[in-house]
Design a protein around this motif. Structure first.
Motif, PDB file in Angstrom:
ATOM      1  N   PHE A 230       0.838  -1.206   0.000  1.00  0.00           N
ATOM      2  CA  PHE A 230       0.000   0.000   0.000  1.00  0.00           C
ATOM      3  C   PHE A 230       0.870   1.252   0.000  1.00  0.00           C
ATOM      4  CE2 PHE A 230      -3.206  -2.945   1.581  1.00  0.00           C
ATOM      5  CZ  PHE A 230      -4.298  -2.571   0.818  1.00  0.00           C
ATOM      6  N   THR A 231       1.894   1.253   0.807  1.00  0.00           N
ATOM      7  CA  THR A 231       2.799   2.399   0.859  1.00  0.00           C
ATOM      8  C   THR A 231       3.497   2.587  -0.486  1.00  0.00           C
ATOM      9  OG1 THR A 231       3.150   1.951   3.193  1.00  0.00           O
ATOM     10  CG2 THR A 231       4.705   3.434   2.134  1.00  0.00           C
ATOM     11  N   ALA A 232       3.908   1.478  -1.106  1.00  0.00           N
ATOM     12  CA  ALA A 232       4.579   1.560  -2.403  1.00  0.00           C
ATOM     13  C   ALA A 232       3.649   2.138  -3.464  1.00  0.00           C
ATOM     14  CB  ALA A 232       5.074   0.182  -2.823  1.00  0.00           C
ATOM     15  N   VAL A 233       2.380   1.750  -3.432  1.00  0.00           N
ATOM     16  CA  VAL A 233       1.419   2.282  -4.402  1.00  0.00           C
ATOM     17  C   VAL A 233       1.278   3.794  -4.229  1.00  0.00           C
ATOM     18  CG1 VAL A 233      -1.038   2.329  -5.010  1.00  0.00           C
ATOM     19  CG2 VAL A 233       0.137   0.148  -4.724  1.00  0.00           C
ATOM     20  N   TYR A 234       1.195   4.261  -2.994  1.00  0.00           N
ATOM     21  CA  TYR A 234       1.068   5.703  -2.753  1.00  0.00           C
ATOM     22  C   TYR A 234       2.319   6.453  -3.202  1.00  0.00           C
ATOM     23  CZ  TYR A 234      -3.116   4.796  -0.029  1.00  0.00           C
ATOM     24  OH  TYR A 234      -4.368   4.419   0.365  1.00  0.00           O
ATOM     25  N   VAL A 235       3.476   5.920  -2.911  1.00  0.00           N
ATOM     26  CA  VAL A 235       4.729   6.587  -3.283  1.00  0.00           C
ATOM     27  C   VAL A 235       4.879   6.624  -4.798  1.00  0.00           C
ATOM     28  CG1 VAL A 235       7.249   6.393  -3.191  1.00  0.00           C
ATOM     29  CG2 VAL A 235       5.897   6.096  -1.114  1.00  0.00           C
ATOM     30  N   ILE A 236       4.636   5.499  -5.460  1.00  0.00           N
ATOM     31  CA  ILE A 236       4.756   5.451  -6.913  1.00  0.00           C
ATOM     32  C   ILE A 236       3.701   6.352  -7.561  1.00  0.00           C
ATOM     33  CG2 ILE A 236       4.511   3.944  -8.929  1.00  0.00           C
ATOM     34  CD1 ILE A 236       5.810   1.734  -7.192  1.00  0.00           C
ATOM     35  N   GLY A 237       2.497   6.368  -7.012  1.00  0.00           N
ATOM     36  CA  GLY A 237       1.442   7.242  -7.532  1.00  0.00           C
ATOM     37  C   GLY A 237       1.798   8.709  -7.399  1.00  0.00           C
ATOM     38  N   PHE A 238       2.376   9.081  -6.270  1.00  0.00           N
ATOM     39  CA  PHE A 238       2.786  10.468  -6.065  1.00  0.00           C
ATOM     40  C   PHE A 238       3.864  10.870  -7.064  1.00  0.00           C
ATOM     41  CE2 PHE A 238       3.300  14.377  -3.900  1.00  0.00           C
ATOM     42  CZ  PHE A 238       4.654  14.652  -3.872  1.00  0.00           C
ATOM     43  N   ILE A 239       4.846  10.008  -7.245  1.00  0.00           N
ATOM     44  CA  ILE A 239       5.925  10.300  -8.190  1.00  0.00           C
ATOM     45  C   ILE A 239       5.370  10.408  -9.611  1.00  0.00           C
ATOM     46  CG2 ILE A 239       8.026   9.355  -9.244  1.00  0.00           C
ATOM     47  CD1 ILE A 239       8.693   8.224  -6.434  1.00  0.00           C
TER      48      ILE A 239
END
Length: 68
Positions: free
Chosen positions: A20-29
């Motif tokens: 979940f954290t990875a999805v948010y970080v990748i989405g933000f980038i």
């Protein structure tokens, strides 16, 4: 086997899975990258700063809000 999986998840103490954290970080980038590209492309190309708008591109006018 189910008890071992539940016990392992409870022992880590992490409130969110790493995915979940990875999805948010990748989405933000991705959002910042796409937004930056769109912002850069919204400017007129070099050498066209003083040129008139082509007839094929409609002019978008701002609406004026009364009282402001």
């Amino acid at each position: 086997m189910h008890i071992l999986i539940v016990a392992d998840a409870a022992s880590t103490g992490m409130p969110f899975p790493v995915s979940f954290t990875a999805v948010y970080v990748i989405g933000f980038i991705a959002a910042v990258s796409i937004g930056s590209i769109a912002w850069y492309n919204s400017k007129r190309p070099p050498g066209w700063e003083g040129k008139d708008r082509p007839d094929a591109i409609p002019e978008v006018k701002k609406e004026e809000t009364p009282g402001l």
